[in-house]
Design an enzyme around this catalytic site. Structure first.
Site, PDB file in Angstrom:
ATOM      1  N   ASP A   1       0.858  -1.186   0.000  1.00 23.35           N
ATOM      2  CA  ASP A   1       0.000   0.000   0.000  1.00 23.35           C
ATOM      3  C   ASP A   1       0.902   1.247   0.000  1.00 23.35           C
ATOM      4  O   ASP A   1       2.128   1.143   0.126  1.00 23.35           O
ATOM      5  CB  ASP A   1      -0.860  -0.070   1.275  1.00 23.35           C
ATOM      6  CG  ASP A   1      -1.913   1.029   1.369  1.00 23.35           C
ATOM      7  OD1 ASP A   1      -2.263   1.618   0.341  1.00 23.35           O
ATOM      8  OD2 ASP A   1      -2.380   1.283   2.501  1.00 23.35           O
TER       9      ASP A   1
ATOM     10  N   GLU B   1       2.697   5.247  -3.770  1.00 23.00           N
ATOM     11  CA  GLU B   1       2.692   6.259  -4.844  1.00 23.00           C
ATOM     12  C   GLU B   1       4.036   6.987  -4.939  1.00 23.00           C
ATOM     13  O   GLU B   1       4.391   7.382  -6.055  1.00 23.00           O
ATOM     14  CB  GLU B   1       1.553   7.249  -4.602  1.00 23.00           C
ATOM     15  CG  GLU B   1       0.167   6.634  -4.784  1.00 23.00           C
ATOM     16  CD  GLU B   1      -0.223   5.642  -3.681  1.00 23.00           C
ATOM     17  OE1 GLU B   1       0.244   5.828  -2.536  1.00 23.00           O
ATOM     18  OE2 GLU B   1      -0.959   4.695  -3.963  1.00 23.00           O
TER      19      GLU B   1
ATOM     20  N   ASP C   1      -9.092   3.800  -2.085  1.00 21.08           N
ATOM     21  CA  ASP C   1     -10.091   4.146  -1.066  1.00 21.08           C
ATOM     22  C   ASP C   1     -11.383   4.676  -1.653  1.00 21.08           C
ATOM     23  O   ASP C   1     -11.666   5.874  -1.608  1.00 21.08           O
ATOM     24  CB  ASP C   1      -9.485   5.166  -0.095  1.00 21.08           C
ATOM     25  CG  ASP C   1      -8.277   4.590   0.625  1.00 21.08           C
ATOM     26  OD1 ASP C   1      -8.171   3.348   0.693  1.00 21.08           O
ATOM     27  OD2 ASP C   1      -7.447   5.378   1.107  1.00 21.08           O
TER      28      ASP C   1
HETATM   29  O1  MIG Z   1      -3.579   5.887   4.960  1.00 26.30           O
HETATM   30  O2  MIG Z   1      -3.444   0.579   5.758  1.00 26.30           O
HETATM   31  O3  MIG Z   1      -5.931   2.232   0.612  1.00 26.30           O
HETATM   32  O4  MIG Z   1      -6.884  -0.036   1.900  1.00 26.30           O
HETATM   33  O5  MIG Z   1      -6.758  -0.098   4.703  1.00 26.30           O
HETATM   34  C1  MIG Z   1      -4.413   4.761   4.859  1.00 26.30           C
HETATM   35  C2  MIG Z   1      -4.588   1.321   6.020  1.00 26.30           C
HETATM   36  C3  MIG Z   1      -3.584   3.568   4.564  1.00 26.30           C
HETATM   37  C4  MIG Z   1      -4.898   2.962   2.631  1.00 26.30           C
HETATM   38  C5  MIG Z   1      -5.401   1.808   1.838  1.00 26.30           C
HETATM   39  C6  MIG Z   1      -6.413   1.055   2.640  1.00 26.30           C
HETATM   40  C7  MIG Z   1      -5.791   0.582   3.929  1.00 26.30           C
HETATM   41  C8  MIG Z   1      -5.247   1.769   4.718  1.00 26.30           C
HETATM   42  N1  MIG Z   1      -4.298   2.513   3.884  1.00 26.30           N
END
Ligand code: MIG
Length: 809
Positions: A412, A415, A489
């Site tokens: 995650d 980016e 999200d």
């Molecule tokens: O700033 O890991 O898109 O699926 O549950 C949020 C916590 C960070 C974003 C992801 C989401 C995930 C969440 N993450």
């Protein structure tokens, strides 16, 4: 230092003022001369060069060198030897133009000014630069315009939201963590600078291989032109000619790579939440699935399993015996996937930091110090995934988790996301691409891809015979080689359910076959009805993952009472019954690049009424899914393409070629089967590790070009790469006297779980006179309302012929 910087600013202001005075945007001017090499030409113009290379008869690469020197940088997306067969390029000249021809395509280069037109071999224009709009350059920036016919549609561009067709809209590519994104949010998490254009059934594709901040404009700036450009890097693009849209996707993914065959469990139902903890809660969730006989394969651990949000740690208060938990859940058929973000805590004594810092593996500021940005662990550093050595090191960080039996990793925030207003690292941070220094301007959009790559390659190295499963949020073209992806999200609203369809379909067009959206919507809490409808839809998404944000209502299948649970369970069960079909479909994706979830135009390019339909989709080539996407309508219309169809749930025939009025009750997602399909299905299991008991079921829906396929292997290891697989082909033919079904002899040595076949022949509404198996009458059949059911067909790998005789002969 300050003085020097000021001096630089003064000089650059002077320079840009001077350029402005002369209009800084300039084209390459007129064509001057051409050099011909085997499959390529190099054109020299007044102020630069263009290289045109025929990679295949239907794939052409065009590269510009505005200053005369071509950039040598290796692409992150294009595979080095994607097209190996020699392609001929024939060159002819007139006074006004050069004409280049392959066996499938012509390229005309007008001389004054130099501009490019792509045509088919009959001379019909596919795509054309306009004389008053040649490609232009300004410092590091540049832009290309093409004419935009009224009836052309544009698809692809990765995870862009909005309508399926990108016409009239413009988009920017700059990977961004867009928490709470909405329909008009752009950019989003991914950069896939590829689009597919469709006009009256004829398709071409264009891949603009540029990792800098780029943008596409499909008629926002000018009604009859589309354009693309970038802030930096090379003007380097590939043109793909169909004429069918499938061919374009096949050739694009030939260039940038395809989704490797995933482990079978990843096609099962996946349950996630931000976050399940402590350990006891994870166990309870798992136990609940088994107790209620709701099939499931995957549970995710989101960031709260870690100590202080530090990747590669475990919070031992919350997960005191995580090793045992993973093992116990394994025995219950659950695979655990853990999140491992790429930001590492900037903290001495934290092993990943100490190791990486000592070796100089982190992204640097221009002054050589480590770049530190705030993310979940607080002050964090970022491994420079553009270096092989760093990627290999990153892979080793998974060792303990792999040993524990964690079966996949979730990348995650890549980016990369940083908690600052710009949402990411400064553009001047320094990367080191195998010894070549560059900055974040070039690397930003491929950073997530290289992170996913490091994870994928790391998993493979630690378990060389196991198929990795990696889920990434950020991506660049070609990231499907390493990881599945999801749309980030989204929100628990009907509009987001609706939007997920064009978004997933466009990802598929962009070469990303293994994709999903958070079922139920990440942000906010879905109403029970919305969640149920989305659970139904998710059964027909490539990835079927239910996920929720912190602070939202729980949304496991059972939370809304027995009626909702019954419906949700039924759809999860449908997913598992359909696994042979779905797995066969994703195996096709791995070979051809064609996605599992397909926009209607991909299967029916000649049907103009479907050209921009983003509310229905095909799941594989045989199932048409037409969900209710608005809460407020009583009924809605489903556009069924020409030909016969069958209702998947009832097996009843439905006429195609017209709009069908439907008003499905809460427990029904309209799904139709194309006449001429043979769908393989299996008996219900609770997870993919369970052996189905009973026959392989073949559902035969008679119609034109009737056929179907089954692909099987162990679903988990790489043995299939050495031939350990099984392929079956089925076909059927219809005549006034009856239906004949052929099961071809098995190809490949893999031994499947089934010992016999059951065949359901739909569309048969009168009792047959007789049924024959391999030329002999058989009695193990029965007639149902709209199908003949034939059992007792022992499967030995040999071919079988089954005849349903409608009239005695
Ligand atoms: O700033 O890991 O898109 O699926 O549950 C949020 C916590 C960070 C974003 C992801 C989401 C995930 C969440 N993450």
């Amino acid at each position: 230092m300050l003085v020097l910087r000021n001096a630089v600013i003064v000089v650059s202001i002077l320079l840009s003022q001077q350029l402005l005075a002369e209009s800084p945007w300039h084209s390459l001017g007129d064509f001057v001369r051409v050099e011909e090499h085997a499959n390529q030409v190099e054109l020299t113009a007044q102020s630069g060069k263009v290289r045109i290379i025929a990679l295949a008869p239907d794939v052409v690469r065009v590269t510009y060198a505005p200053g005369g020197a071509f950039a040598a940088n290796q692409s992150f997306a294009a595979l080095p030897n994607a097209f190996s067969a020699a392609t001929q390029l024939r060159v002819s000249k007139t006074d006004a133009a050069l004409e280049l021809r392959t066996d499938q395509l012509a390229i005309r280069v007008d001389k004054s000014p130099l501009r490019i037109t792509f045509l088919d071999t009959d001379g019909k224009i596919l795509s054309q630069e306009r004389a008053d709009h040649p490609a232009v350059f300004n410092g590091t920036e540049f832009r290309v315009w093409n004419t935009m016919p009224d009836d052309e549609h544009y698809f692809g561009l990765g995870d862009k939201t909005g309508p399926l067709d990108h016409r009239d809209l413009a988009f920017t590519n700059w990977n961004s963590d867009m928490f709470g994104w909405q329909e008009s949010t752009d950019p989003l998490y991914k950069t896939i600078p590829f689009f597919l254009a469709m006009r009256r059934g004829v398709a071409y594709g264009l891949f603009f291989d540029n990792t800098y901040r780029s943008n596409f404009d499909f008629g926002k700036e000018a009604r009859d032109l589309y354009s693309f450009g970038s802030d930096g890097g090379a003007l380097d693009y590939y043109f793909f000619y169909g004429p069918g849209p499938k061919r374009v996707i096949e050739q694009f993914t030939q260039l940038v790579g395809r989704t490797p065959l995933p482990p079978l469990f990843a096609l099962g139902y996946q349950q996630c939440r931000y976050s399940y903890y402590p350990e006891s809660q994870v166990r309870e969730i798992a136990a609940e699935f088994r107790k209620r006989n709701i099939p499931a394969d995957v549970i995710y651990l989101d960031i709260d399993y870690q100590q202080d949000n530090r990747p590669f740690t475990v919070n031992r208060e919350r997960f005191p015996t995580i090793e045992k938990m993973v093992k116990d859940l394994r025995e219950e058929g659950f695979k655990l996937i853990t999140i491992t973000d790429l930001h590492l805590a900037h903290a001495h004594g934290y092993r990943p930091y100490d190791e990486g810092s000592k070796k100089g593996y982190f992204i640097k500021n221009p002054n050589g110090s480590e770049y530190v940005g705030k993310v979940w662990p607080g002050d964090s550093v970022f491994p420079d995934f553009t270096r092989k050595e760093v990627r290999e090191w990153w892979g080793t960080l998974y060792t303990d988790f792999i040993k524990m039996g964690i079966r996949g990793f979730w990348n995650d925030m890549n980016e990369p996301s940083v908690f600052v207003p710009s949402k990411t690292a400064p553009i001047d941070v320094v990367h080191n691409v195998e010894g070549r220094k560059t900055d974040h301007r070039e690397i930003h959009n491929v950073f997530g891809m290289q992170n996913a790559r490091a994870t994928y390659e790391g998993m493979l190295k630690l378990k060389p015979n196991l198929r990795p499963f990696v889920l990434t949020r950020a991506a660049y073209a070609g990231t499907q080689r390493y990881a599945a992806t999801w749309t980030g999200d989204n929100t628990a609203s009907w509009n987001h359910l609706r939007l997920s369809i064009p978004q997933l379909a466009n990802l598929g067009v962009s070469g990303y076959a293994f994709v999903g959206a958070d079922i139920g919507g990440f942000n906010g809490s879905p109403t029970p009805e919305l969640l149920t409808r989305w659970m139904e839809l998710g059964a027909f998404n490539p990835i079927y993952r239910n996920h929720a944000n912190k602070g939202t209502r729980f949304r496991e299948p059972w939370v809304d009472g027995p009626e909702h649970e019954r419906i949700r369970k039924r759809y999860i069960e449908t997913r598992y019954r359909l696994l042979p079909y779905i797995y066969t479909g994703i195996e096709e994706s791995s070979r051809t690049g064609l996605p599992l979830l397909r926009p209607m135009f991909l299967e029916f390019p000649d049907d103009e009424s479907l050209a921009t339909n983003g509310e229905e989709f095909m799941f594989g080539s045989n199932l048409l899914v037409a969900p209710k996407v608005w809460p407020f309508t009583d009924g809605y219309t489903v556009t069924l393409p020409k030909g016969d169809w069958y209702d998947y749930w009832t097996g009843n025939r439905v006429d195609g070629g017209k709009a069908l009025q439907v008003d499905p009750p809460l427990d029904t997602l309209p799904v139709y089967v194309r006449a001429g399909s043979i769908l393989p299905q299996q008996p219900l299991i609770q997870h993919v590790g369970e052996t189905p008991s009973g026959p392989l079921e073949l559902r035969v829906y008679p119609g034109p070009q009737c056929g179907g396929d089954l692909y099987m292997d162990d679903g988990d290891t790489l043995a299939y790469q050495h031939g350990e697989s099984l392929r079956l082909h089925f076909s059927c033919s219809v005549s006034p006297s009856g239906v004949q079904i052929n099961v071809a002899a098995a190809q490949g040595p893999y031994q499947p779980w089934f010992k016999d076949l059951q065949i359901l022949v739909y569309g048969v509404t009168v009792k047959p006179a007789s049924v024959e198996l391999d030329g002999k009458p058989t009695s193990t059949w029965s007639q149902e309302a709209n199908a003949t059911s034939i059992s007792g067909i022992t499967w030995t790998g040999q071919a079988h012929a089954i005849r349903v005789n409608l009239s005695a002969n």
